[in-house]
Enzyme design. Structure first.
Site, mmCIF file in Angstrom:
data_model
loop_
_atom_site.group_PDB
_atom_site.id
_atom_site.type_symbol
_atom_site.label_atom_id
_atom_site.label_comp_id
_atom_site.label_asym_id
_atom_site.label_seq_id
_atom_site.Cartn_x
_atom_site.Cartn_y
_atom_site.Cartn_z
ATOM 1 N N THR A 133 58.172 28.507 9.653
ATOM 2 C CA THR A 133 59.278 27.695 10.157
ATOM 3 C C THR A 133 59.982 26.921 9.033
ATOM 4 O OG1 THR A 133 59.726 25.706 11.456
ATOM 5 C CG2 THR A 133 57.482 25.988 10.742
ATOM 6 N N TYR A 158 52.521 19.361 12.994
ATOM 7 C CA TYR A 158 52.945 20.739 13.304
ATOM 8 C C TYR A 158 53.365 21.446 12.024
ATOM 9 C CZ TYR A 158 56.178 24.528 14.420
ATOM 10 O OH TYR A 158 56.834 25.738 14.431
HETATM 11 N N1 NAD Z 1 61.057 28.193 18.603
HETATM 12 C C1 NAD Z 1 61.568 27.919 17.407
HETATM 13 O O1 NAD Z 1 62.672 27.354 17.292
HETATM 14 C C2 NAD Z 1 60.826 28.330 16.157
HETATM 15 C C3 NAD Z 1 61.458 28.194 14.907
HETATM 16 C C4 NAD Z 1 60.763 28.608 13.756
HETATM 17 C C5 NAD Z 1 59.480 29.126 13.863
HETATM 18 N N2 NAD Z 1 58.897 29.206 15.096
HETATM 19 C C6 NAD Z 1 57.546 29.794 15.182
HETATM 20 O O2 NAD Z 1 57.655 30.869 16.097
HETATM 21 C C7 NAD Z 1 56.413 31.085 16.738
HETATM 22 C C8 NAD Z 1 56.609 31.219 18.231
HETATM 23 O O3 NAD Z 1 57.290 30.091 18.729
HETATM 24 P P1 NAD Z 1 57.733 30.033 20.245
HETATM 25 O O4 NAD Z 1 58.867 29.082 20.316
HETATM 26 O O5 NAD Z 1 57.860 31.385 20.787
HETATM 27 O O6 NAD Z 1 56.447 29.324 20.891
HETATM 28 P P2 NAD Z 1 55.792 29.488 22.328
HETATM 29 O O7 NAD Z 1 55.001 28.245 22.536
HETATM 30 O O8 NAD Z 1 56.802 29.866 23.348
HETATM 31 O O9 NAD Z 1 54.803 30.726 22.162
HETATM 32 C C9 NAD Z 1 53.612 30.632 21.428
HETATM 33 C C10 NAD Z 1 52.621 31.605 22.028
HETATM 34 O O10 NAD Z 1 51.434 31.574 21.212
HETATM 35 C C11 NAD Z 1 50.305 31.559 22.073
HETATM 36 N N3 NAD Z 1 49.189 30.901 21.373
HETATM 37 C C12 NAD Z 1 49.170 29.657 20.838
HETATM 38 N N4 NAD Z 1 47.972 29.421 20.286
HETATM 39 C C13 NAD Z 1 47.221 30.547 20.461
HETATM 40 C C14 NAD Z 1 45.884 30.910 20.130
HETATM 41 N N5 NAD Z 1 45.060 30.033 19.523
HETATM 42 N N6 NAD Z 1 45.447 32.152 20.447
HETATM 43 C C15 NAD Z 1 46.267 33.032 21.104
HETATM 44 N N7 NAD Z 1 47.537 32.729 21.470
HETATM 45 C C16 NAD Z 1 48.001 31.501 21.158
HETATM 46 C C17 NAD Z 1 50.750 30.769 23.309
HETATM 47 O O11 NAD Z 1 49.955 31.062 24.457
HETATM 48 C C18 NAD Z 1 52.192 31.240 23.458
HETATM 49 O O12 NAD Z 1 52.280 32.388 24.287
HETATM 50 C C19 NAD Z 1 55.503 29.955 16.283
HETATM 51 O O13 NAD Z 1 54.704 30.457 15.229
HETATM 52 C C20 NAD Z 1 56.460 28.907 15.747
HETATM 53 O O14 NAD Z 1 55.845 28.132 14.750
HETATM 54 C C21 NAD Z 1 59.532 28.828 16.244
#
Ligand code: NAD
Length: 344
Positions: A133, A158
């Site tokens: 991120t 985070y």
């Molecule tokens: N949403 C954003 O704007 C954004 C921006 C940059 C990076 N990211 C990164 O993108 C990724 C996904 O983000 P998102 O917004 O889809 O999040 P989200 O919360 O919608 O999805 C995360 C998923 O990971 C699963 N998860 C979490 N911990 C786990 C574990 N220990 N074992 C198995 N599954 C697990 C959750 O059940 C969930 O389905 C993350 O790595 C986040 O850091 C997100």
């Protein structure tokens, strides 16, 4: 037999759209590993897949596993031989990280180590994408845009836990030759995002005539801002990167001699929080009630602005297909027609 890929966090917001992108643009068999916590929701996958035929649906297999535990022999046998791993799962909500940092260390550092430990045993693994991120760089004040190898400056647990997972991935590349690529992504928006996130939450509040809280600076006059990338473009960028490994190899090692490749997924479209809320109100045809609050001084850990330099991925030939305004209009319309995704 088709080649297999693993997508962790496939029941989450970005993960389920990435699975859709793989279904439509590759022949891969896709294995989603997810523990289905409060943010993971199998309905995302079933809702997204409902219009595909049975053969296409059978390309996606879901393994219920919490990555805080090692990927044991039983889980390994369910996965089989894998060509690419896309590590998207993480705990990702900043407020929750501030309340409970250890959960974030477990989910984002320990879980990443478990997955890397599994990856290093796979003989023919071609790629391990660690999905990081922009927040690892901390606040981008004074118009700065961070480049791939700029220093970290985590403002909250985070971002620190994501930076920790990122460093482990680099270490596994250097130590065990795991074929790691790091992506840093800016703020993502789109369909079926968790309703606690700013855009769906603002649509809900606008539709229900509730006051929208806009995070701003200490003078309450300058709202925080973000560069936004539509989730379809994010999925496209990740697939573009693995399909253009040769171009990636041509990128010189960073100035400090690191071998591992990092690449920013960004857009040039920056909007402040108030512009986002006002755009949503325009697309809904509703007047909104809002208040600018000095969230950042009173609640340390939140950053007013993030920004990434996207010149590297642009030089490889990728750019987002739609502007934030275009995407926001489409997404606002989608949420207003699918309001069950705004409730939690
Ligand atoms: N949403 C954003 O704007 C954004 C921006 C940059 C990076 N990211 C990164 O993108 C990724 C996904 O983000 P998102 O917004 O889809 O999040 P989200 O919360 O919608 O999805 C995360 C998923 O990971 C699963 N998860 C979490 N911990 C786990 C574990 N220990 N074992 C198995 N599954 C697990 C959750 O059940 C969930 O389905 C993350 O790595 C986040 O850091 C997100």
């Amino acid at each position: 037999m088709s080649e297999k890929v693993v997508v962790t966090g496939g029941a989450g917001f970005i993960g389920h759209v990435f699975i859709k992108h793989l279904i439509e643009n590759t022949k891969f068999e896709i294995i989603s590993i997810d523990r289905l916590d409060y943010s993971g929701n199998l309905n995302r996958i079933s809702d997204m897949m409902q219009n595909y035929d049975a053969d296409t649906q059978s390309r996606v297999k879901i393994i219920h596993h919490d990555l805080k535990a090692e990927i044991n022999n039983l889980v390994q046998s369910q996965i089989g031989d894998v060509k690419h791993i896309f590590h998207i799962a993480a705990s990702s909500h900043v407020d929750r990280a501030i309340e409970d940092p250890m959960t974030f260390v477990q989910d984002n550092v320990v879980a990443t180590c478990n997955l890397l430990n599994y990856a290093r045993q796979i003989n023919d693994l071609e790629t391990f994408v660690y999905f990081s991120t922009d927040e690892v760089f901390g606040p981008a004040l004074g118009g700065v845009k961070f480049k791939e190898w700029d220093r970290y400056n985590s403002t909250n647990p985070y971002s620190a836990s994501k930076a920790g997972g990122e460093e482990l991935a680099i270490a596994f590349h250097n130590t065990y030759d795991v074929p790691v690529i790091i992506t840093h992504c800016m703020n993502v928006f789109g369909e079926r995002q968790h309703p606690e996130k700013f855009i769906p939450n603002t649509v809900w509040k606008a539709l229900n005539n509730e006051k929208i809280i806009i995070h701003a600076d200490s003078t309450k006059s300058s709202p925080g801002s973000r560069h936004y990338v539509h989730v379809d473009d994010v999925a496209d960028a990740v697939l573009f990167i693995i399909n253009n490994k040769e171009k990636l190899k041509e990128i010189p090692d960073d100035q400090y001699g690191a071998k591992c490749k990092k690449i920013n997924i960004a857009s040039s479209f920056e909007m402040n929080n108030l512009e986002v809320a006002e755009s949503i109100s325009k697309y809904l045809g509703l007047v909104i009630d809002y208040e600018l609050v000095d969230f950042h001084s009173t609640r340390p850990g939140h950053d007013l602005r993030y920004a990434l330099d996207d010149s590297l991925i642009a030089s490889m030939g990728w750019k987002p297909s739609k502007s934030t305004q275009e995407g926001l209009e489409q997404v606002t319309k989608w949420y207003s027609e699918n309001q069950e995704w705004l409730k939690f």
